[in-house]
Design an enzyme around this catalytic site. Structure first.
Site, PDB file in Angstrom:
ATOM      1  N   HIS A   8      15.363 -22.872 -47.332  1.00 33.95           N
ATOM      2  CA  HIS A   8      16.165 -22.226 -46.288  1.00 33.95           C
ATOM      3  C   HIS A   8      17.079 -23.243 -45.602  1.00 33.95           C
ATOM      4  O   HIS A   8      16.652 -23.881 -44.637  1.00 33.95           O
ATOM      5  CB  HIS A   8      15.242 -21.634 -45.216  1.00 33.95           C
ATOM      6  N   GLU A  30      19.424 -22.685 -43.607  1.00 34.27           N
ATOM      7  CA  GLU A  30      19.814 -22.255 -42.248  1.00 34.27           C
ATOM      8  C   GLU A  30      18.967 -22.887 -41.147  1.00 34.27           C
ATOM      9  O   GLU A  30      19.417 -23.006 -40.009  1.00 34.27           O
ATOM     10  CB  GLU A  30      19.778 -20.722 -42.146  1.00 34.27           C
ATOM     11  N   CYS A  37      16.289 -18.076 -50.728  1.00 30.37           N
ATOM     12  CA  CYS A  37      14.884 -17.721 -50.990  1.00 30.37           C
ATOM     13  C   CYS A  37      14.804 -16.427 -51.796  1.00 30.37           C
ATOM     14  O   CYS A  37      15.143 -16.431 -52.969  1.00 30.37           O
ATOM     15  CB  CYS A  37      14.089 -17.690 -49.689  1.00 30.37           C
TER      16      CYS A  37
HETATM   17  N1  GLN Z   1       9.068 -13.086 -50.799  1.00 32.38           N
HETATM   18  C1  GLN Z   1       9.531 -14.258 -51.471  1.00 32.38           C
HETATM   19  C2  GLN Z   1       8.394 -15.258 -51.679  1.00 32.38           C
HETATM   20  O1  GLN Z   1       7.401 -15.216 -50.978  1.00 32.38           O
HETATM   21  C3  GLN Z   1      10.697 -14.886 -50.736  1.00 32.38           C
HETATM   22  C4  GLN Z   1      10.379 -15.364 -49.357  1.00 32.38           C
HETATM   23  C5  GLN Z   1      11.582 -15.638 -48.506  1.00 32.38           C
HETATM   24  O2  GLN Z   1      12.681 -15.122 -48.784  1.00 32.38           O
HETATM   25  N2  GLN Z   1      11.426 -16.399 -47.440  1.00 32.38           N
HETATM   26  O3  GLN Z   1       8.494 -16.101 -52.531  1.00 32.38           O
END
Ligand code: GLN
Length: 536
Positions: free
Chosen positions: A510, A512, A384
């Site tokens: 994600h 994970e 992310c």
């Molecule tokens: N802050 C970033 C976004 O909102 C990444 C979010 C995250 O790492 N879960 O796109």
């Protein structure tokens, strides 16, 4: 009233952090292994509608389900143990309960009655508990009540449990988790706190059926007898919950204490077969007997609080066992990394993971880390925000766009390689409004990711507002950063890889959240494998 679904409540007393989540997940695992379909639900007594807006320092990681709920990290344990996805209905907070009751009041559904904690709030709680049972999918629903018995916040939940036990007689039981502390000066385990905690539950009208006693030492027969006698529970219902080397030992410890058998007896259910834990045992065996070790750096801004990256560290444990290696995670604070010290701080690592996150704190350290991993050909996984940093780094150092950034940090930056999704632009409410939950992703055949998954079509969970800016895609691809995963419906870039590198993967989703004991996540498995090949 008879009900085909049975309900098990898990409450906690004496102290917090006794591990109700792990005990609940372990019990669910044993019941599942005996052939009962089981799910777990967490009731959280705080007023936030969900933990999505909570700072990880307050609450640890926010776990995301397929259907896009932002939930308590205990749901991660449930999924990792059971290998069954949870949903919106598996996590209820006081905020959700009140929100729903107040909305009903505004719609006039209470027909002019005074709306009160009893019965309106407690009814809403009971409905949320029974919602999981109603679908007929589950034989047993385990409901964990967050907090500690006696807290003002958890009173309505305990009252709902009292009512359900009264209304459903044989279909409900209560397990109370308590602490039996060891007093070193006296050289003894002490049962008094447990007695007091049970008295407190009794004052609220709830007699626990089973006591799980957290202890550092063996609970001998005398102690068990004493606890049973003072707390009105049968001897076999006093369960020793000894400290374990790993949380993955707990189902096995609970099995040897016969917790599952006692639960089934009290619910008047047949014990069926002996639980089949072959796969589980194999995993624990590999976990405890690694053939080698690797060092993987986890670069994030919440490294003081390991719970903030719970699913990531558990994914490493599972992927490590699958590769028969012990993954030593080196937690490195992103704020401490800069151009001058990156080489020194990161040189010993066999693999590097840049963590998800929000906001500007520590982001330049993350970008420096990516540069180090890319230039030195260290296996890299960016998740992310970690993927977004990989894109920014590549733009600055390879595409020669020195002002490349994400509009999350510099709103009007000159080269917005990561920018806000169109549909996010008019949103002002922060709660539950990100791109959340499972989305399909089409992978490029032959890429590192499609090899890892052994498939070209996957579904993974998201939690973000910002995205790869497709206006720059051609420039990236021509220079060696490829989009190897895309959303088939919108064309959004979900995965990037750097060519001419042994293993460099950034994912907008994600992975994970989907790693379990039975199915360690393929990307983590492949990443750990690449780190092993790169071992210093
Ligand atoms: N802050 C970033 C976004 O909102 C990444 C979010 C995250 O790492 N879960 O796109």
């Amino acid at each position: 009233m008879s009900n085909s679904t049975k309900y098990v409540f898990v409450t906690g007393g004496v102290a917090s952090s006794l591990g109700k989540g792990i005990i609940s997940a372990s019990l669910a695992k044993l019941l599942q292994a005996r052939g009962y379909s089981t799910t777990i639900q967490k009731l959280d007594p705080y007023i936030n509608v969900d933990p999505g807006t909570l700072n990880p320092y307050e609450h640890g990681e926010c776990f995301v389900t397929d259907d896009g709920a932002e939930t308590d990290l205990d749901l991660g344990h449930y999924e990792r143990f059971l290998n069954v996805p949870t949903s919106q209905a598996n996590n209820v907070t006081t905020g959700k309960i009140y929100q729903s009751v107040i909305e009903k009041e505004r719609r006039g559904e209470f027909l002019g009655k005074t709306v009160q904690i009893i019965p309106h709030i407690t009814n809403e709680i009971k409905e949320r508990i029974q919602l999981l049972g109603e679908k007929g999918t589950y034989d047993i629903v385990i409901t964990e009540i967050g907090g500690t018995v006696g807290d003002i916040e958890s009173l309505p939940y305990v009252e709902a449990v009292r009512q359900m036990r009264w209304e459903m007689e044989d279909d409900c039981i209560v397990i109370h988790l308590t602490l039996v502390p060891y007093l070193a000066a006296a050289g003894e385990l002490k049962t008094k706190p447990t007695q007091h905690s049970v008295k407190q539950l009794l004052e609220l009208g709830v007699q626990p059926d089973i006591l799980c006693c957290r202890t550092e030492h063996e609970l001998d027969l005398n102690l068990r007898r004493k606890i049973a006698k003072f707390c009105n529970v049968s001897m076999n219902a006093v369960i020793e919950a000894r400290d374990a080397d790993t949380i993955y030992d707990v189902p096995l410890l609970m099995q040897s204490e016969e917790l599952d058998k006692v639960v089934l007896e009290k619910l008047s259910l047949p014990t069926k077969s002996v639980p089949n834990l072959d796969q589980w045992n194999e995993f624990v065996d590999r976990l405890k007997n690694p053939k080698s070790e690797v060092e993987i750096g986890l670069i994030g801004k919440y490294v003081e609080l390991k719970d903030a990256y719970k699913s990531i560290s558990e994914s490493f444990i599972q992927a490590g066992a699958s590769n028969e290696v012990k993954v030593n995670v080196k937690w490195i604070h992103s704020e401490k990394i800069n151009r001058d010290n990156a080489d020194d701080l990161l040189v010993d690592l066999d693999g590097i993971l840049v963590a998800p996150g929000f906001g500007s704190r520590g982001i330049s350290g993350k970008i420096e880390t990516v540069r180090f991993a890319r230039e030195n050909k260290v296996p890299f996984l960016g998740i992310c925000l970690g993927m977004q940093c990989a894109v920014i780094e590549f733009a600055r150092n390879v595409l020669n766009l020195p002002e490349a950034h994400t509009t999350e940090i510099v709103e009007d930056c000159k080269s917005p390689v990561i920018n806000m999704m169109e549909e996010q632009k008019n949103i002002s409410n922060l709660g539950g409004t990100m791109r959340l939950g499972a989305y399909e992703c089409q992978l490029t055949t032959g890429s590192n990711v499609s090899e890892a998954y052994n498939s070209d079509k996957i579904s993974e969970r998201h939690r973000h507002r910002f995205e790869f800016n497709n206006e720059y895609l051609e420039q990236f691809e021509q220079n060696g950063m490829k989009a190897t995963g895309k959303n088939p419906h919108t064309g959004l870039v979900e995965v990037v890889e750097v060519e001419d590198h042994p293993w460099f993967v950034g994912t907008q989703f994600h992975p994970e959240y989907k790693s379990t004991v039975v199915n360690p996540h393929p990307l983590f498995v492949a990443f750990v494998k690449a780190a092993v090949s790169n071992k210093k």
